[in-house]
Structure formats: structure tokens, C-alpha cells
Scaffold this motif. Structure first.
Motif, mmCIF file in Angstrom:
data_model
loop_
_atom_site.group_PDB
_atom_site.id
_atom_site.type_symbol
_atom_site.label_atom_id
_atom_site.label_comp_id
_atom_site.label_asym_id
_atom_site.label_seq_id
_atom_site.Cartn_x
_atom_site.Cartn_y
_atom_site.Cartn_z
ATOM 1 N N ARG A 264 1.125 -1.268 0.045
ATOM 2 C CA ARG A 264 0.028 0.002 -0.433
ATOM 3 C C ARG A 264 0.710 0.998 0.132
ATOM 4 N NH1 ARG A 264 -3.274 -3.243 3.915
ATOM 5 N NH2 ARG A 264 -5.070 -3.871 2.414
ATOM 6 N N SER A 265 0.571 2.497 -0.929
ATOM 7 C CA SER A 265 0.792 3.370 -0.922
ATOM 8 C C SER A 265 0.304 4.364 -0.244
ATOM 9 C CB SER A 265 1.194 3.709 -2.387
ATOM 10 O OG SER A 265 0.211 4.337 -2.719
ATOM 11 N N ALA A 266 1.211 5.492 0.351
ATOM 12 C CA ALA A 266 1.107 6.656 0.562
ATOM 13 C C ALA A 266 -0.524 7.098 0.385
ATOM 14 C CB ALA A 266 1.920 7.613 0.872
ATOM 15 N N ASP A 267 -0.666 7.300 -1.099
ATOM 16 C CA ASP A 267 -1.798 7.547 -1.796
ATOM 17 C C ASP A 267 -3.386 6.661 -1.519
ATOM 18 O OD1 ASP A 267 -0.846 9.319 -3.325
ATOM 19 O OD2 ASP A 267 -0.195 8.274 -4.432
ATOM 20 N N CYS A 268 -2.493 5.688 -1.210
ATOM 21 C CA CYS A 268 -3.979 4.559 -0.738
ATOM 22 C C CYS A 268 -4.315 4.578 1.251
ATOM 23 C CB CYS A 268 -3.460 2.639 -0.655
ATOM 24 S SG CYS A 268 -3.603 2.828 -2.630
ATOM 25 N N ALA B 16 -8.538 7.292 4.270
ATOM 26 C CA ALA B 16 -8.700 8.286 5.280
ATOM 27 C C ALA B 16 -9.952 9.590 5.437
ATOM 28 C CB ALA B 16 -7.189 8.565 6.031
ATOM 29 N N VAL B 17 -9.731 9.760 3.655
ATOM 30 C CA VAL B 17 -10.423 10.959 3.303
ATOM 31 C C VAL B 17 -11.804 9.636 3.476
ATOM 32 C CG1 VAL B 17 -11.230 11.627 1.062
ATOM 33 C CG2 VAL B 17 -9.118 12.329 1.768
ATOM 34 N N HIS B 18 -12.309 8.607 2.737
ATOM 35 C CA HIS B 18 -13.809 8.200 3.041
ATOM 36 C C HIS B 18 -14.294 7.587 3.992
ATOM 37 C CE1 HIS B 18 -15.837 4.649 0.907
ATOM 38 N NE2 HIS B 18 -15.852 4.348 2.270
#
Length: 54
Positions: A12-16, A21-23
Motif C-alpha cells: 500500500r502506498s501513501a496515496d491509498c 482516510a478521506v473515505h
């Protein structure tokens, strides 16, 4: 932004992480909004019932 299939990958990357977190934040805001609407509806019924008893 990455789509859901890419975020389920083992690495998992930081984007995921930020997308997740946004979701979760959006889901929490939805829960707060629904709870507020239900509370307002119950309050309005109680107000109408109280006015009817006057």
C-alpha cells in the motif's frame, strides 16, 4: 488518485492511505448528518406534540 483495486494490493502506498482516510472521513460525516436529521425529525415531532397539548 488510485482506484480501489490498486489500493487492495499487498504493498500500500501513501496515496491509498490518504484515500482511505478521506473515505472514512466522508462516512463519518454521513453518519453525523443522518444522526442530525433523525434528531431534528424527532425534535420536530415532540414540538408538534407539545403544541397540540396546549
Amino acid at each position: 488518485m488510485l482506484d480501489g483495486a490498486q489500493c487492495r494490493a499487498p504493498l500500500r502506498s501513501a496515496d491509498c492511505t490518504s484515500a482511505r482516510a478521506v473515505h472514512e472521513e466522508q462516512v463519518m460525516l454521513d453518519v453525523i448528518l443522518v444522526a442530525g436529521c433523525v434528531g431534528f425529525f424527532i425534535l420536530s415531532i415532540a414540538y408538534a406534540y407539545g403544541c397540540d397539548r396546549l
